[in-house]
Structures are given as structure tokens and as C-alpha cells.
Scaffold this motif. Structure first.
Motif, PDB file in Angstrom:
ATOM      1  N   MET A   1      40.810  62.225  59.165  1.00 36.80           N
ATOM      2  CA  MET A   1      40.370  61.235  58.183  1.00 36.80           C
ATOM      3  C   MET A   1      41.510  60.943  57.198  1.00 36.80           C
ATOM      4  O   MET A   1      42.221  61.843  56.784  1.00 36.80           O
ATOM      5  CB  MET A   1      39.140  61.760  57.424  1.00 36.80           C
ATOM      6  CG  MET A   1      38.534  60.739  56.474  1.00 36.80           C
ATOM      7  SD  MET A   1      36.984  61.315  55.720  1.00 36.80           S
ATOM      8  CE  MET A   1      37.614  62.634  54.669  1.00 36.80           C
ATOM      9  N   GLU A   2      41.664  59.658  56.847  1.00 43.23           N
ATOM     10  CA  GLU A   2      42.743  59.272  55.954  1.00 43.23           C
ATOM     11  C   GLU A   2      42.544  59.859  54.559  1.00 43.23           C
ATOM     12  O   GLU A   2      41.432  59.887  54.030  1.00 43.23           O
ATOM     13  CB  GLU A   2      42.798  57.746  55.848  1.00 43.23           C
ATOM     14  CG  GLU A   2      43.963  57.248  55.032  1.00 43.23           C
ATOM     15  CD  GLU A   2      43.972  55.746  54.903  1.00 43.23           C
ATOM     16  OE1 GLU A   2      44.896  55.230  54.248  1.00 43.23           O
ATOM     17  OE2 GLU A   2      43.054  55.099  55.439  1.00 43.23           O
ATOM     18  N   LYS A   3      43.647  60.322  53.968  1.00 41.12           N
ATOM     19  CA  LYS A   3      43.576  60.875  52.624  1.00 41.12           C
ATOM     20  C   LYS A   3      43.238  59.777  51.622  1.00 41.12           C
ATOM     21  O   LYS A   3      43.726  58.668  51.708  1.00 41.12           O
ATOM     22  CB  LYS A   3      44.902  61.527  52.247  1.00 41.12           C
ATOM     23  CG  LYS A   3      45.231  62.770  53.012  1.00 41.12           C
ATOM     24  CD  LYS A   3      46.387  63.518  52.366  1.00 41.12           C
ATOM     25  CE  LYS A   3      47.628  62.687  52.246  1.00 41.12           C
ATOM     26  NZ  LYS A   3      48.766  63.442  51.650  1.00 41.12           N
ATOM     27  N   ARG A   4      42.390  60.112  50.625  1.00 42.06           N
ATOM     28  CA  ARG A   4      42.004  59.144  49.595  1.00 42.06           C
ATOM     29  C   ARG A   4      42.957  59.163  48.408  1.00 42.06           C
ATOM     30  O   ARG A   4      42.922  58.267  47.578  1.00 42.06           O
ATOM     31  CB  ARG A   4      40.572  59.444  49.110  1.00 42.06           C
ATOM     32  CG  ARG A   4      39.500  59.351  50.188  1.00 42.06           C
ATOM     33  CD  ARG A   4      39.338  57.929  50.661  1.00 42.06           C
ATOM     34  NE  ARG A   4      38.879  57.067  49.595  1.00 42.06           N
ATOM     35  CZ  ARG A   4      37.595  56.901  49.269  1.00 42.06           C
ATOM     36  NH1 ARG A   4      36.640  57.559  49.910  1.00 42.06           N
ATOM     37  NH2 ARG A   4      37.250  56.073  48.302  1.00 42.06           N
ATOM     38  N   MET A   5      43.790  60.194  48.324  1.00 45.88           N
ATOM     39  CA  MET A   5      44.735  60.264  47.218  1.00 45.88           C
ATOM     40  C   MET A   5      45.941  61.105  47.609  1.00 45.88           C
ATOM     41  O   MET A   5      45.881  61.898  48.559  1.00 45.88           O
ATOM     42  CB  MET A   5      44.070  60.836  45.971  1.00 45.88           C
ATOM     43  CG  MET A   5      43.578  62.261  46.106  1.00 45.88           C
ATOM     44  SD  MET A   5      42.933  62.918  44.551  1.00 45.88           S
ATOM     45  CE  MET A   5      44.459  63.171  43.632  1.00 45.88           C
ATOM     46  N   LEU A   6      47.030  60.904  46.898  1.00 45.89           N
ATOM     47  CA  LEU A   6      48.242  61.671  47.139  1.00 45.89           C
ATOM     48  C   LEU A   6      48.195  62.989  46.380  1.00 45.89           C
ATOM     49  O   LEU A   6      47.556  63.104  45.339  1.00 45.89           O
ATOM     50  CB  LEU A   6      49.465  60.877  46.671  1.00 45.89           C
ATOM     51  CG  LEU A   6      49.730  59.529  47.340  1.00 45.89           C
ATOM     52  CD1 LEU A   6      50.966  58.886  46.721  1.00 45.89           C
ATOM     53  CD2 LEU A   6      49.895  59.672  48.844  1.00 45.89           C
ATOM     54  N   LYS A   7      48.900  63.981  46.923  1.00 49.29           N
ATOM     55  CA  LYS A   7      49.060  65.250  46.215  1.00 49.29           C
ATOM     56  C   LYS A   7      50.083  65.057  45.090  1.00 49.29           C
ATOM     57  O   LYS A   7      50.885  64.121  45.132  1.00 49.29           O
ATOM     58  CB  LYS A   7      49.526  66.330  47.187  1.00 49.29           C
ATOM     59  CG  LYS A   7      48.509  66.678  48.261  1.00 49.29           C
ATOM     60  CD  LYS A   7      49.055  67.739  49.205  1.00 49.29           C
ATOM     61  CE  LYS A   7      48.043  68.088  50.276  1.00 49.29           C
ATOM     62  NZ  LYS A   7      48.574  69.103  51.231  1.00 49.29           N
ATOM     63  N   GLU A  10      53.593  64.439  46.106  1.00 45.17           N
ATOM     64  CA  GLU A  10      53.714  63.165  46.807  1.00 45.17           C
ATOM     65  C   GLU A  10      53.740  61.995  45.827  1.00 45.17           C
ATOM     66  O   GLU A  10      54.379  60.976  46.083  1.00 45.17           O
ATOM     67  CB  GLU A  10      52.561  63.006  47.792  1.00 45.17           C
ATOM     68  CG  GLU A  10      52.599  63.995  48.944  1.00 45.17           C
ATOM     69  CD  GLU A  10      51.346  63.941  49.814  1.00 45.17           C
ATOM     70  OE1 GLU A  10      51.464  64.261  51.024  1.00 45.17           O
ATOM     71  OE2 GLU A  10      50.257  63.602  49.299  1.00 45.17           O
ATOM     72  N   LYS A 180      44.459  55.484  46.485  1.00 44.32           N
ATOM     73  CA  LYS A 180      44.752  54.566  47.588  1.00 44.32           C
ATOM     74  C   LYS A 180      43.771  53.406  47.671  1.00 44.32           C
ATOM     75  O   LYS A 180      43.827  52.614  48.606  1.00 44.32           O
ATOM     76  CB  LYS A 180      44.780  55.330  48.913  1.00 44.32           C
ATOM     77  CG  LYS A 180      45.947  56.306  49.012  1.00 44.32           C
ATOM     78  CD  LYS A 180      46.120  56.816  50.419  1.00 44.32           C
ATOM     79  CE  LYS A 180      47.398  57.632  50.565  1.00 44.32           C
ATOM     80  NZ  LYS A 180      47.624  58.074  51.960  1.00 44.32           N
TER      81      LYS A 180
END
Length: 286
Positions: A1-7, A10, A180
């Protein structure tokens, strides 16, 4: 599943990439995006003033203003305009070695001046549209009150208030790049900007609008009379007080708060500390 936010680490990489590209924009592109950003912030400032100017309770007035003002930065960041206080984060790709000091200073100068043009244009449009006449000219009176207050503070207070302001503004920009989707970006921007408005901190680009509309409103006696503003207080709206009491120290504070405390601070935490360190080990002869 696509990540909803960056770490967090990142986000730092994204900041470096985004602001390296901004530093390389053609001059015309930077100017247009700067003018638009100044206009967006001015419109946010005007909307916040209209919504809160007649509220007598200090805390409630700040809360309402803080809830409305973030629309300006939301428009800037989602539409891709260039705001001086956000572009202070060019310190991150500069520290990373991606851009030269000359490029950083050139971009800051172009965007700062372009933001002023955008803020001034909106002030002229609002003034000539009669937007300050509302509530029996009290909106115009409030514009004068804001400009007088800002021009009357000491340079030292303006400096520290500018630091606090752009600490929060650049944090909002930083957090927005983690999200995102638009809803995530809106919430990431909204709350830090609300905190800066509720705190009453000084933002150089917003002040370009507040002073521009203040100088214009000064020409209409109805605005001053609506809030019983004396000529002595109106005299504080002059170029010397505006520039030396506010704009210069606030701009320096904005650079410190956003460029150093947030930008370089996060760069040290996520980039510098992650770089491999060469260790010289002296071997004793056996």
C-alpha cells in the motif's frame, strides 16, 4: 500500500530537492510566483482582519483570526507560489552543497521584492474597491490600528517575534511536504500558522500588506474616526518606523527562525548526523 506521508528523514531529502529546483527557476518564473504568493498572503490577512476586527474578547479575536489567516499559506503551498518566508529554507540545499550562496541570495532578493509587489497590488485593489468601508469604516480603522501597532514596537521585540513567527511558518512548510494528499497538507499547514497568528508574531510578507493598506487607509479620515485614532498615533505610520522598527529586524528574525533553527536544525539532525564519519585509529606498534 502506498505511503500516506514521508518519514522525517525523507522530508529533509524532499526539502533539499524542492528548494534546489526553486533556486534554479528563471527570473520571470520566480517573479510571477513571488507576486502571486504576496497576493495570497495579503488576501489571507484581509480575510482574517474582517472576521476578527469587531470581536472584543482578546483570546477569541486571536482564535478567529488564526483560524482564517492560514488560507493564505495554503494557497501558496498547494498552488506552488514562492513566499520569502518559505524560501528561507533554501538554507537546507545550501548547507547540503546543492546550491551556491549567490543563488540563495538572488532568489531571496527576487522573491522578497516580488512578494511586496503582490501584497501592494492587493492592498491597492482592496482600498479602491471600498473593502475597508465595511462595518461603518471600522475595517479601515482596524487596518490603521494594526499598522500603528506594528510600526511602534521596538526593533528587538520585532527581531525575536520574527524568529518565533518563521520558526512556525517553516515548520508548517516542512510538515506540508510530509503529506501526499491535499487534506493532509491543509492540516499540516493550518495548525502551526494558527499558532503563529494567535501568538501575534511578526511575518515580513504579511507586514508588507499590513503596512501597505495602513499607508493607504491613512488618507481617509473616516477610517481613523471610526476607532477614534488620533493624529499622533497615525504619525507612527511612516517609512522610518516601518522599515527600522519592523521590516528589517522582522526579516532578519524570519531568516534566523526558519533558515537556521528549522532548516539547518533539521539538516543537522537528519543529514549531517547520518553522514559516515572517518575515524583515524592510531595503532600502537606491537
Amino acid at each position: 500500500m502506498e505511503k500516506r506521508m514521508l518519514k522525517p528523514a525523507e522530508i529533509c531529502d524532499e526539502i533539499i530537492d524542492v528548494y534546489e529546483h526553486k533556486a534554479n527557476y528563471p527570473i520571470l518564473k520566480s517573479m510571477i510566483l513571488g507576486i502571486l504568493a504576496g497576493a495570497f498572503i495579503a488576501l489571507g490577512g484581509f480575510a482574517a482582519a474582517v472576521s476578527s476586527h469587531s470581536i472584543d474578547n482578546y483570546g477569541l479575536s486571536k482564535l478567529v483570526s488564526g483560524a482564517v489567516f492560514p488560507v493564505g499559506l495554503i494557497m501558496v503551498l498547494i498552488a506552488g507560489a514562492d513566499l520569502f518566508t518559505g524560501n528561507i529554507l533554501l538554507t537546507v540545499p545550501f548547507t547540503e552543497g546543492k546550491i551556491k550562496l549567490k543563488m540563495l541570495l538572488k532568489n531571496w532578493t527576487i522573491i522578497y521584492l516580488s512578494n511586496f509587489i503582490g501584497a501592494l497590488l492587493v492592498a491597492l485593489l482592496l482600498y479602491n474597491a471600498g473593502a475597508l468601508d465595511g462595518n461603518s469604516y471600522k475595517i479601515g480603522g482596524y487596518a490603521l490600528k494594526v499598522a500603528i501597532t506594528k510600526a511602534s514596537i521596538s526593533p528587538m521585540k520585532a527581531l525575536f517575534s520574527g524568529i518565533l513567527c518563521n520558526f512556525l511558518v517553516c515548520l508548517a512548510v516542512w510538515l506540508s511536504l510530509a503529506a501526499k494528499d491535499i487534506i493532509g497538507k491543509v492540516f499540516a499547514i493550518w495548525f502551526p500558522i494558527m499558532a503563529f497568528i494567535v501568538g501575534g508574531f511578526e511575518h515580513s510578507v504579511a507586514n508588507m500588506y499590513y503596512f501597505s493598506i495602513g499607508f493607504l487607509a491613512k488618507n481617509n479620515v473616516d477610517y481613523a474616526n471610526s476607532l477614534h485614532i488620533t493624529q499622533e498615533k497615525l504619525d507612527h505610520i511612516n517609512l522610518q518606523d516601518v522599515i527600522f522598527n519592523n521590516m528589517i529586524p522582522v526579516t532578519i528574525g524570519n531568516i534566523i527562525g526558519g533558515g537556521i533553527l528549522i532548516g539547518i536544525g533539521f539538516w543537522i539532525a537528519f543529514k549531517y548526523t547520518a553522514k559516515p564519519k572517518s575515524i583515524n585509529v592510531e595503532r600502537s606498534s606491537m
